[in-house]
Design an enzyme around this catalytic site. Structure first.
Site: not given
Length: 273
Positions: A164, A168
């Site tokens: 993640y 991101k």
């Protein structure tokens, strides 16, 4: 101020599980706010049923919203969404990339399958939407794109989620680089970077990160991590996205707005001098 009258807004991840809940998801809040400001919303969502919850809320307020079931990791599915929006409205003025999922794990413990799924959902989805929408905006000579990232792409926020975090962070650079490429073409690209938010997704995350219950303590810990002593909500993110897509931000591109209650400016517990 901040009006979007008549503009066509293509958004992903706008579903809302419970039409009666006061806890809003980020995509649902963005869709509703943009519709309230005059935008014509066209949404793609993994779950058609949850997308209909948002559609019904918008239409109940007199707004315009169409939704489709969409797999944002599939180029064919994304193209179907974009083509349907163009068939209905003939243009796309605003694109909001709002999908993402956090899975626990560091490089040693995260399986290749989970890593690949994180890249597909969080990052490839942004590429695919831009791949199919940017040529339309370039031909129009105008457009605004906002992608929703996370402060997890800027710093470690207390839990191992390397897939993640990496994806991101990549979204922010993808948007920055693409913004420069399209600056002379009338298309602006910016990023909203939420911090710790109180959303339905956050509550679902408890099951993946918290063992033996402890959901209340998990939420309390998240509040305590923020200098403002509380998490934000979906409307904080939606308001930032609205500004970046509005005419009031017409000279802003390649930038990010961090919506985090001060957490990325905070180094930890203050010293007692």
């Amino acid at each position: 101020m901040l009006r979007l009258d008549g503009r066509v807004v293509l958004i992903t991840g706008l579903g809302q599980q419970d039409g009666k809940s006061n806890v809003w998801g980020i995509g649902a809040a963005i869709a509703v706010l943009f519709a309230r400001q005059g935008g014509k919303v066209f949404g793609g969502n993994r779950s058609f049923a949850s997308a209909m919850v948002t559609k019904n809320r918008i239409e109940k307020e007199g707004g315009v919203c169409d939704v489709m079931e969409t797999d944002v990791t599939s180029s064919a599915s994304v193209k179907t969404l974009v083509d349907a929006c163009m068939k209905k409205h003939g243009r796309i003025d605003i694109l909001v990339n709002n999908v993402g999922r956090s899975e626990p794990g560091c490089p040693a413990t995260m399986s290749e399958e989970v890593w690949d799924s994180q890249v597909e959902l969080n990052l490839k989805s942004v590429y695919l939407l831009c791949h199919h929408v940017l040529p339309i905006m370039e031909a129009q000579g105008s457009g605004a794109v906002v992608s929703i990232a996370s402060i997890a792409g800027m710093r470690y926020i207390g839990k191992p989620q390397v897939g993640y975090s990496a994806t991101k962070a990549a979204i922010m650079q993808f948007m920055k680089a693409t913004a420069v490429i399209y600056a002379e073409k009338g298309v602006r690209l910016n990023t909203v970077v939420p911090g710790l938010m109180d959303t339905p997704y956050t509550k679902g995350m408890v099951a993946r990160y918290v063992k033996d219950g402890g959901s209340e303590e998990f939420m309390k810990m998240r509040n305590q991590q923020v200098p403002m002593a509380r998490m934000g909500d979906a409307w904080d993110v939606a308001n930032a996205a609205l500004f970046l897509c509005s005419d009031e931000a017409k000279y802003i591109t390649g930038q990010k707005i961090v919506v985090d209650g001060g957490i990325t400016s905070f180094t930890g517990k203050p010293l007692k001098l």
